[in-house]
Design a protein around this motif. Structure first.
Motif, PDB file in Angstrom:
ATOM      1  N   ARG A  67       0.869  -1.191   0.000  1.00 44.50           N
ATOM      2  CA  ARG A  67       0.000   0.000   0.000  1.00 44.50           C
ATOM      3  C   ARG A  67       0.891   1.223   0.000  1.00 44.50           C
ATOM      4  NH1 ARG A  67      -5.710  -0.091   2.533  1.00 44.50           N
ATOM      5  NH2 ARG A  67      -5.402   2.086   2.144  1.00 44.50           N
ATOM      6  N   ARG A  68       0.586   2.136  -0.900  1.00 41.27           N
ATOM      7  CA  ARG A  68       1.319   3.406  -0.934  1.00 41.27           C
ATOM      8  C   ARG A  68       0.424   4.455  -1.567  1.00 41.27           C
ATOM      9  NH1 ARG A  68       4.800   6.257  -4.210  1.00 41.27           N
ATOM     10  NH2 ARG A  68       4.917   4.667  -5.801  1.00 41.27           N
ATOM     11  N   ARG A  71      -3.109   3.567  -2.583  1.00 37.36           N
ATOM     12  CA  ARG A  71      -3.292   2.563  -3.637  1.00 37.36           C
ATOM     13  C   ARG A  71      -2.611   1.263  -3.243  1.00 37.36           C
ATOM     14  NH1 ARG A  71      -3.770   5.028  -9.342  1.00 37.36           N
ATOM     15  NH2 ARG A  71      -4.668   7.042  -8.843  1.00 37.36           N
ATOM     16  N   LEU A  72      -3.156   0.185  -3.744  1.00 39.73           N
ATOM     17  CA  LEU A  72      -2.550  -1.120  -3.560  1.00 39.73           C
ATOM     18  C   LEU A  72      -1.730  -1.415  -4.813  1.00 39.73           C
ATOM     19  CD1 LEU A  72      -2.324  -3.611  -1.759  1.00 39.73           C
ATOM     20  CD2 LEU A  72      -4.367  -4.507  -2.885  1.00 39.73           C
ATOM     21  N   ARG A  73      -0.442  -1.659  -4.613  1.00 40.44           N
ATOM     22  CA  ARG A  73       0.476  -1.820  -5.743  1.00 40.44           C
ATOM     23  C   ARG A  73       1.073  -3.220  -5.788  1.00 40.44           C
ATOM     24  NH1 ARG A  73       1.831   3.450  -7.498  1.00 40.44           N
ATOM     25  NH2 ARG A  73       0.910   4.999  -6.124  1.00 40.44           N
ATOM     26  N   LEU A  74       1.241  -3.728  -6.998  1.00 44.14           N
ATOM     27  CA  LEU A  74       1.892  -5.010  -7.219  1.00 44.14           C
ATOM     28  C   LEU A  74       3.396  -4.766  -7.262  1.00 44.14           C
ATOM     29  CD1 LEU A  74       1.355  -8.049  -7.938  1.00 44.14           C
ATOM     30  CD2 LEU A  74       1.688  -7.346 -10.323  1.00 44.14           C
ATOM     31  N   VAL A  75       4.144  -5.598  -6.529  1.00 51.56           N
ATOM     32  CA  VAL A  75       5.596  -5.439  -6.426  1.00 51.56           C
ATOM     33  C   VAL A  75       6.282  -6.722  -6.873  1.00 51.56           C
ATOM     34  CG1 VAL A  75       7.504  -5.004  -4.818  1.00 51.56           C
ATOM     35  CG2 VAL A  75       5.311  -3.850  -4.490  1.00 51.56           C
ATOM     36  N   ASP A  76       7.327  -6.595  -7.674  1.00 51.55           N
ATOM     37  CA  ASP A  76       8.151  -7.730  -8.069  1.00 51.55           C
ATOM     38  C   ASP A  76       9.027  -8.104  -6.876  1.00 51.55           C
ATOM     39  OD1 ASP A  76       9.597  -9.589  -9.749  1.00 51.55           O
ATOM     40  OD2 ASP A  76      11.175  -8.080  -9.881  1.00 51.55           O
ATOM     41  N   LEU A  77       8.962  -9.359  -6.427  1.00 51.23           N
ATOM     42  CA  LEU A  77       9.716  -9.779  -5.246  1.00 51.23           C
ATOM     43  C   LEU A  77      11.222  -9.667  -5.432  1.00 51.23           C
ATOM     44  CD1 LEU A  77       7.958 -12.947  -3.777  1.00 51.23           C
ATOM     45  CD2 LEU A  77       8.344 -10.755  -2.659  1.00 51.23           C
ATOM     46  N   GLN A  78      11.728  -9.977  -6.599  1.00 52.02           N
ATOM     47  CA  GLN A  78      13.175  -9.989  -6.806  1.00 52.02           C
ATOM     48  C   GLN A  78      13.755  -8.580  -6.866  1.00 52.02           C
ATOM     49  OE1 GLN A  78      14.595 -12.475  -9.932  1.00 52.02           O
ATOM     50  NE2 GLN A  78      16.651 -11.668  -9.827  1.00 52.02           N
ATOM     51  N   SER A  79      13.177  -7.728  -7.686  1.00 50.11           N
ATOM     52  CA  SER A  79      13.746  -6.391  -7.881  1.00 50.11           C
ATOM     53  C   SER A  79      13.164  -5.349  -6.936  1.00 50.11           C
ATOM     54  CB  SER A  79      13.512  -5.930  -9.326  1.00 50.11           C
ATOM     55  OG  SER A  79      12.128  -5.751  -9.560  1.00 50.11           O
ATOM     56  N   HIS A  91      -8.532  -5.485 -10.638  1.00 53.42           N
ATOM     57  CA  HIS A  91      -8.970  -5.785  -9.273  1.00 53.42           C
ATOM     58  C   HIS A  91      -8.659  -4.590  -8.378  1.00 53.42           C
ATOM     59  CE1 HIS A  91      -9.781 -10.075 -10.016  1.00 53.42           C
ATOM     60  NE2 HIS A  91      -8.818  -9.945 -10.900  1.00 53.42           N
ATOM     61  N   PRO A  92      -9.474  -3.543  -8.457  1.00 55.17           N
ATOM     62  CA  PRO A  92      -9.212  -2.346  -7.651  1.00 55.17           C
ATOM     63  C   PRO A  92      -9.180  -2.655  -6.155  1.00 55.17           C
ATOM     64  CG  PRO A  92     -11.030  -1.984  -9.179  1.00 55.17           C
ATOM     65  CD  PRO A  92     -10.674  -3.438  -9.248  1.00 55.17           C
ATOM     66  N   ARG A  93      -8.427  -1.864  -5.439  1.00 57.90           N
ATOM     67  CA  ARG A  93      -8.285  -2.016  -3.989  1.00 57.90           C
ATOM     68  C   ARG A  93      -9.644  -2.072  -3.301  1.00 57.90           C
ATOM     69  NH1 ARG A  93      -7.743   2.403   0.119  1.00 57.90           N
ATOM     70  NH2 ARG A  93      -8.833   3.259  -1.617  1.00 57.90           N
ATOM     71  N   ALA A  94     -10.570  -1.190  -3.680  1.00 57.36           N
ATOM     72  CA  ALA A  94     -11.898  -1.158  -3.054  1.00 57.36           C
ATOM     73  C   ALA A  94     -12.638  -2.487  -3.238  1.00 57.36           C
ATOM     74  CB  ALA A  94     -12.725  -0.013  -3.616  1.00 57.36           C
ATOM     75  N   GLU A  95     -12.508  -3.092  -4.408  1.00 52.23           N
ATOM     76  CA  GLU A  95     -13.134  -4.392  -4.663  1.00 52.23           C
ATOM     77  C   GLU A  95     -12.525  -5.462  -3.758  1.00 52.23           C
ATOM     78  OE1 GLU A  95     -12.007  -7.734  -7.641  1.00 52.23           O
ATOM     79  OE2 GLU A  95     -13.056  -6.178  -8.783  1.00 52.23           O
ATOM     80  N   LEU A  96     -11.208  -5.466  -3.627  1.00 49.14           N
ATOM     81  CA  LEU A  96     -10.537  -6.451  -2.779  1.00 49.14           C
ATOM     82  C   LEU A  96     -10.893  -6.242  -1.310  1.00 49.14           C
ATOM     83  CD1 LEU A  96      -7.064  -6.539  -4.545  1.00 49.14           C
ATOM     84  CD2 LEU A  96      -8.864  -8.281  -4.646  1.00 49.14           C
ATOM     85  N   ALA A 102     -11.488  -5.720   6.106  1.00 47.45           N
ATOM     86  CA  ALA A 102     -10.686  -4.536   6.420  1.00 47.45           C
ATOM     87  C   ALA A 102      -9.526  -4.379   5.447  1.00 47.45           C
ATOM     88  CB  ALA A 102     -10.149  -4.649   7.838  1.00 47.45           C
ATOM     89  N   PRO A 103      -9.116  -3.136   5.248  1.00 45.70           N
ATOM     90  CA  PRO A 103      -7.995  -2.879   4.334  1.00 45.70           C
ATOM     91  C   PRO A 103      -6.742  -3.645   4.755  1.00 45.70           C
ATOM     92  CG  PRO A 103      -8.989  -0.827   5.017  1.00 45.70           C
ATOM     93  CD  PRO A 103      -9.621  -1.918   5.848  1.00 45.70           C
ATOM     94  N   MET A 104      -5.963  -4.039   3.748  1.00 47.64           N
ATOM     95  CA  MET A 104      -4.710  -4.705   4.012  1.00 47.64           C
ATOM     96  C   MET A 104      -3.819  -3.798   4.840  1.00 47.64           C
ATOM     97  SD  MET A 104      -1.752  -5.858   1.368  1.00 47.64           S
ATOM     98  CE  MET A 104      -0.788  -4.386   1.606  1.00 47.64           C
ATOM     99  N   GLN A 105      -3.168  -4.354   5.844  1.00 49.14           N
ATOM    100  CA  GLN A 105      -2.254  -3.585   6.682  1.00 49.14           C
ATOM    101  C   GLN A 105      -0.991  -3.261   5.912  1.00 49.14           C
ATOM    102  OE1 GLN A 105      -3.155  -2.488   9.765  1.00 49.14           O
ATOM    103  NE2 GLN A 105      -5.099  -3.368   9.135  1.00 49.14           N
ATOM    104  N   ALA A 106      -0.513  -2.024   6.056  1.00 42.88           N
ATOM    105  CA  ALA A 106       0.753  -1.635   5.427  1.00 42.88           C
ATOM    106  C   ALA A 106       1.875  -2.392   6.072  1.00 42.88           C
ATOM    107  CB  ALA A 106       0.954  -0.122   5.562  1.00 42.88           C
ATOM    108  N   HIS A 107       2.928  -2.675   5.338  1.00 39.88           N
ATOM    109  CA  HIS A 107       4.094  -3.351   5.920  1.00 39.88           C
ATOM    110  C   HIS A 107       5.352  -2.651   5.513  1.00 39.88           C
ATOM    111  CE1 HIS A 107       4.069  -5.150   1.907  1.00 39.88           C
ATOM    112  NE2 HIS A 107       5.319  -5.504   2.128  1.00 39.88           N
TER     113      HIS A 107
END
Length: 107
Positions: A67-68, A71-79, A91-96, A102-107
């Motif tokens: 989350r940033r 917005r909910l963003r897809l991140v490449d694990l390697q890079s 798949h918008p954040r609001a739909e998910l 509850a909204p995904m917790q930021a990490h």
């Protein structure tokens, strides 16, 4: 010049290339790359029934979420490159949040 077989994990990650690395140099992936990404992630995005399950399924495909700026963003694990928003994946954040609670917790 000497070739080294004993690379550390950090070196592997620093020089590792993924198909999604171009997302860091462009504002958006080209339409063909986005179509491939959507197809690759369709099953995990449709199958998940909770935030932890979605994260686990995405990690199995080499991705994570972040989350940033609201917005909910897809991140490449390697890079660790932020590729796109989940909205661009269809798949918008609001739909998910509606599906998983509850909204995904930021990490």
């Amino acid at each position: 010049m000497t070739y080294r077989d004993d690379k550390t994990d950090n070196e592997d990650l620093a020089y590792g290339q993924t198909p999604w690395g171009c997302a860091s140099t462009r504002k958006r992936l080209d339409s063909e790359s986005m179509m491939l990404l959507r197809a690759n992630l369709s099953e995990p995005l449709n199958r998940a029934d909770s935030w932890p399950t979605l994260r686990e399924l995405l990690r199995g495909k080499g991705f994570d979420m972040k989350r940033r700026e609201g917005r909910l963003r897809l991140v490449d694990l390697q890079s660790r490159v932020e590729i796109c928003t989940f909205g661009l994946l269809g798949h918008p954040r609001a739909e998910l949040e509606k599906r998983f609670g509850a909204p995904m917790q930021a990490h």
